[in-house]
Design a protein around this motif. Structure first.
Motif: not given
Length: 73
Positions: A46-47, A50, A52, A68-69, A72
Motif C-alpha cells: 500500500r505504501f 501510494a 507520489s 503527501e497527506r 493519500r
C-alpha cells in the motif's frame, strides 16, 4: 540533511538494527518520548502504491507532508 533557513539542524540516517546497544538505545528514546512506536505494521505494498508528490526546491517539510497527506486522501 534537514535545514532551517539554509542552516543544517538535523540529519536523518539509517540506524543499525543489529548494532551493539541498539535495543537499549531504542528503549531509552521511547522512555524519553523522543520516539513513538508504530501504531500498526507497515503495509509495504500500500505504501509503495501510494501516489507520489512533486517536490520543488524550496518546499518546506511541512508543505511536502501536507501534499503527501492530501494525495493519500
Amino acid at each position: 540533511m534537514i535545514t532551517r533557513r539554509g542552516r543544517p539542524v538535523a540529519r536523518i540516517e539509517p540506524c543499525h538494527v543489529d548494532g551493539p546497544g541498539t535495543e537499549q538505545a531504542v528503549a531509552e528514546l521511547l522512555r524519553r518520548g523522543v520516539a513513538v512506536p508504530p501504531r500498526a505494521p507497515l503495509d509495504v505494498e500500500r505504501f509503495l502504491d501510494a501516489p507520489s508528490v512533486r517536490v520543488s526546491e524550496g518546499d518546506t517539510a511541512g508543505e511536502i507532508i501536507a501534499a503527501e497527506r492530501s494525495a493519500r486522501g
